[in-house]
Motif scaffolding. Sequence first.
Motif, short mmCIF file in Angstrom:
data_model
loop_
_atom_site.label_atom_id
_atom_site.label_comp_id
_atom_site.label_asym_id
_atom_site.label_seq_id
_atom_site.Cartn_x
_atom_site.Cartn_y
_atom_site.Cartn_z
N ARG A 1 0.76 -1.24 -0.13
CA ARG A 1 0.16 -0.02 -0.05
C ARG A 1 0.82 1.46 -0.05
NH1 ARG A 1 -3.02 -1.50 5.41
NH2 ARG A 1 -0.59 -1.81 5.61
N LEU A 2 1.90 1.18 0.25
CA LEU A 2 2.80 2.23 0.44
C LEU A 2 3.90 2.54 -0.90
CD1 LEU A 2 4.57 1.88 3.98
CD2 LEU A 2 2.59 3.34 3.07
N THR A 3 3.86 3.92 -1.06
CA THR A 3 4.81 4.06 -2.59
C THR A 3 6.44 3.74 -1.98
OG1 THR A 3 5.42 6.26 -1.82
CG2 THR A 3 3.27 6.05 -3.21
N ILE A 4 7.00 3.73 -3.28
CA ILE A 4 8.47 3.27 -2.83
C ILE A 4 9.05 4.47 -2.36
CG2 ILE A 4 10.84 2.89 -4.09
CD1 ILE A 4 8.44 0.74 -4.30
N ALA A 5 8.99 5.49 -2.26
CA ALA A 5 9.25 6.67 -1.49
C ALA A 5 9.27 6.59 -0.30
CB ALA A 5 8.90 7.83 -2.30
N GLU A 6 8.01 6.35 0.11
CA GLU A 6 7.48 6.15 1.66
C GLU A 6 8.35 4.93 2.19
OE1 GLU A 6 2.88 8.02 1.33
OE2 GLU A 6 3.31 5.89 0.88
N GLN A 7 8.32 3.90 1.48
CA GLN A 7 8.95 3.02 2.12
C GLN A 7 10.42 3.03 2.39
OE1 GLN A 7 7.45 -0.81 1.26
NE2 GLN A 7 6.08 -0.35 -0.47
#
Lengths: 326, 327
Positions: free
Chosen positions: A107-113
Amino acid sequence: MSPIIEANNVSRTYAGHGGLFRPKSYVRAVEDVSLSVEQGETLAVIGESGSGKSTLGQVLLGLAPASAGDVRFRDAALSPAGSRQWREQRAEMQLIYQDPLAALDPRLTIAEQIREPLDIHQIGTPEERAQRVDEVARDVGLQPVHLSRRPHELSGGQRQRAVIARAMASKPVLLVCDEPVSALDVSIQAQVINTFRRLQRMSGVAMVFISHDLKVVRNIAHRVAVMYLGRIVEEAPADVIFANPQHPYTKALVSSVPIPGKPLGDRVILQGEPPNPAARPSGCAFHPRCPVAVAQCRTSVPELHSNAEHRRVACHLVAEVRGAAA
Amino acid sequence: MNSAPLMAIRGLEVTFGTSRVVHGIDLDIAAGEALGVVGESGCGKSVTWLAALGLLPGMAATSGSVRFQGQELCNAPRATLENVRGRRIAMIFQDPSSCLNPVRRVGPQLVEAVTLHTNLRGDEAKTEVLRLMELVGIPDRAARFNLYPHEFSGGQSQRLMIAMALAGRPDILVADEPTTALDATIQAQILDLLGRLRRETGMALIFISHDLGAVSQVCDRIAVMYAGRVVETGAVTEIFAHPRHPYTVGLLNSIPRLDGGQDDLLTIPGAVPDPSHLPPGCAFAARCARADETCATAIPPLRGDGAAVACWHAALPNPSLREAALA
């Protein structure tokens, strides 16, 4: 220079299920293992399933506490998992698994992860964190457009790059990689291996590279430790161990690697299968499959001896040869 | 080729919904030969054979021709397929545990395969099963006849799968990544077994794998697939010594060598294209250093006899071979 991580005679035992009338069984997944890894160095741990190589990785990170022996990280004892001191140490050591899809949050974008470890360990200001995400994504070869995507929108190779970027975000000094390229196709695997090497050159991160693929290990590792049923049976610099393996198990492993363009030749094909770790053979655990085993191998466990070429071997027969030569 | 091939695939196409994953495969299999089919995930190497044997789910549309000893198999009625599948052409897969029934003893499961494919019954069928278990190298077979699948290791389960596939004494064994899930030393044992079985039984072997090393251990001939097409085919020794298609060259370069050093690996840039958005020309053009305008617009056909390559800018074949052909 003192090592980044050091394990001294560590063991890890798992208790199996006992029954009403059956005693509990114990599986010694890792037994009496000592090793150290220095800054900028890659130590590969190879072995078959059940050899304890993944458990060893978890012991080094404190995820599975050692049943005996001790692990030292940057000259300090590894704190118990979950403690505040351990969390501080963990910011400097990261883990990469085989399956990137399982390691990423859908559910998270790559940047958030990639940013998550910076948030968790409270590293830098929000602006610095955003900057670090861009920087580390570039380092692993992700395009800026990938940062706003979610894991299912990336290819397998890109996902593994995202996992590597997240692991490198907090600038760790130790990276434990458990089969990091095994799930990738060969052409993508080569790209990711090159990425690991470049990251190590840039940051000097020490790596423990757990793998069953000897060809990959030959390309990336400085030193190689071979495990069989929880013990290290041989350890040497990569160029030495592949050119001149000494332990009979290492010889068979090296010989079992199919070389493209070469038909089945005079390879050493080991008979039998690795035994169940819960029913470890007496003496040298390898003796039932060993082509050269003698009576002594059935009764006494060979110690890991070191010799001149920075090599350690645990085999009665190799030790004998060495003794005779001296 | 002098004699008619055992199996001839012509213009085989497979479409799932709107995306075509196999774009016209032409392949001949001679009796007793070992053909390796290599390629990366999604190249259609497994789907080709599942389609040839009518094993794909209903949503997949298959067209083209698959002739086995003159008999058409493509979209053939179920009865025709069932006479061929298992009996004349058998298939084994990567994960043996998913092919064995976990709640039945392995002996009776093998007996079932034997009675299904032969006229043997009762004790004769059991004797045949014990023979098969010995053939694939299961030690202490009489005692292990009555064990359950979970009591066998991964390598032993793969041997059981091979025994089951051999029950009908097939003319062709299709092995789909049979050693991928196994440890290195066990993988070597299974490759050795497959090579020995082929020599002893004279059956043809189709070895589908992403592992070029494993393929070259057991195969005579190789077909390299990319994005649903065969891009290069030829003798194993020839392809490894003189790869002609840029993709084959890239694939061989990206495998680290056991006797190599620690230099950066030569990689193929980019990734495999999405099968539902293939470019109009050569599917490999976007990753290829030799690509030009022709490659962007026209799909190169697979050209050549015996050794064939589908590339507008293929490297020349091995010079010694070329001279031999001219002489």
